[in-house]
Design a protein around this motif. Sequence first.
Motif, PDB file in Angstrom:
ATOM      1  N   ASN A  84       0.863  -1.186   0.000  1.00 18.53           N
ATOM      2  CA  ASN A  84       0.000   0.000   0.000  1.00 18.53           C
ATOM      3  C   ASN A  84       0.893   1.228   0.000  1.00 18.53           C
ATOM      4  O   ASN A  84       1.873   1.295   0.754  1.00 18.53           O
ATOM      5  CB  ASN A  84      -0.906   0.023   1.230  1.00 18.53           C
ATOM      6  N   THR A  89      -3.372   7.538  -1.913  1.00 19.92           N
ATOM      7  CA  THR A  89      -3.165   6.186  -1.372  1.00 19.92           C
ATOM      8  C   THR A  89      -4.010   5.198  -2.153  1.00 19.92           C
ATOM      9  O   THR A  89      -5.022   5.555  -2.750  1.00 19.92           O
ATOM     10  CB  THR A  89      -3.548   6.107   0.114  1.00 19.92           C
ATOM     11  N   ALA A 121      -4.988   2.522  -0.417  1.00 15.17           N
ATOM     12  CA  ALA A 121      -5.626   1.830   0.701  1.00 15.17           C
ATOM     13  C   ALA A 121      -6.876   2.586   1.122  1.00 15.17           C
ATOM     14  O   ALA A 121      -7.139   3.696   0.671  1.00 15.17           O
ATOM     15  CB  ALA A 121      -4.659   1.712   1.873  1.00 15.17           C
TER      16      ALA A 121
END
Length: 556
Positions: A110, A123, A125
């Motif tokens: 990630n 990101t 995630a």
Amino acid sequence: MIGNTTINKLYREKLSRSLLLFAIIPTILVTGVFFQLFFMIINEISDRELTSQNKELSSFLSSEITSYKKEIQALQEDPRLSRVFQTDDVHNDIYKELYQVVTDHQLKSNFYIVDVEGSILLTNAYRDNTAQIYYDKYLTKVNKNQDKDITFYNEKDNHAADFTFLKMTAPIYDGNKVSGFIIFDLQSNQLRRFYENMNYTDIVITDPFGNQLFSSKRSLILDNGKIGVLSKKGYHTVSSSIVKDEFIVHSIRYEGLLQKGFFFGFLGLFVICGLMVIITRLFAISIARKKTKSIDTLLSTIQDVNEGRYKGYHQLEEEDEFETINYYLHDMILSKNLLLSENKEIHIRKTEAEIKQLQMQFNPHFLFNTLENIKFMIRMNPSSAEELLLKLSSILRYSIDNTDQDSPLKDDIKYIYDYLDIQKARFEERLNFSVEIPEELGTTPIPKLIMQPLVENAVKYGIDHVDHLLIKIKASRIGDKLVIMILDTGSGFSQSRLQEIRDLLHTTQNPSNHIGIYNVHRRIQLKYGRSYGVRVFSEENKGSLLLITIPYRKEE
């Protein structure tokens, strides 16, 4: 005679010991060695597998982490990265590059782009309180004036199935000022294949100080977060340093089950060996009972032989190995009787030969004629008379000496020389002789006085019927045989007489009173066997040839 009960007991004990010594014990030893080798091979194969797996895992991690470092360093050099905090125009491009980095690696991660306060800009995630956690745990520790190094962190409190085992954090600079951070959380799911298919094998990844980054089993880690099995018994560990000694990869195998298997295997082997000993004992008793009848019959036969009332071959009831022994025992008894008969004959022949030798040694005609010649020569030629006396003395001394059954060929030839020299002194020009003995055969041992009776016959029966008698003696080696030839030019034998002599040589009994040729022939055959002896060739009025054949032997 030993009782049957004692015999049976002895036989049972010996059979039991023989089976144990030559069958059971070697089998146990071979099985034990094989068992040991089997576990050694399994252990060696397992060690090689562990080393290979550690090498594969180390190579994989080293390649992936090094590649991530290069990708992060390349991103740090990208001028667009510092603008990500100033404008949204570059967000899509930077996101695509970060996503491509993750896609290009087998070890998934990630990624995060965060500012110095921990706020997430980009990101892949889920957005939650992750940034604040980063800020609280990691970002506050980063020196904002640090160089462009990549910092590694571990999440030692997380043991989920797919947890982040390594965090790679690098600063994003705006000039000389840190404006944010690039973060890659390396996930553990790709490490499963290195231990899930390996029986009793686990992996642990630590920093150089032994702090755990990843472990496939929680029990391998101590409460302080360090690996705890490196010094424990029952574990075998292969370790490798990677990424310039930043990390250590440990492949660990639990050997307790293998050791238990080895222990219980040997325990089972000892139990089986004990059972084999008991079964062997019972088997020996059973076999001994079956063989008792055969043994009793053999003992009875031996007793009959000892008491001189052997009744002949008696077949055993059971057709087994004892029947073979019974047959050979019968054959041995017959051979023994034959040998006794031959030994008796040898003794008789030896006695006859000694008597005949004494008769020849003190033959009145030979001594009378010799002494008459010496008496005449004393007046006419004293030196010749003295020489004849010395030869006569040598003949008598050699023939009387019975200390040796064999003598060197050269000694027997010396005797023949002296004998013929005395006869030549008597018959003068009517008698001539020649002797050809190779020097290398002079020391060859032969039966004593085997030529004298044949030479005497040549003189005695040959010279009265011819004007001139020539005797030739020659010895030669043919292969492994010594052949002595005695040739004379006397009157020879008629065909009927020659056949009579040859027939006599093929018998074991001599019905005549003439034992000269026969005695020599029989002595040789009794001593060396039927392949040796005397052969006679003759033609009437032309002479005779006698061949003595004995084994060639080197000097003893």
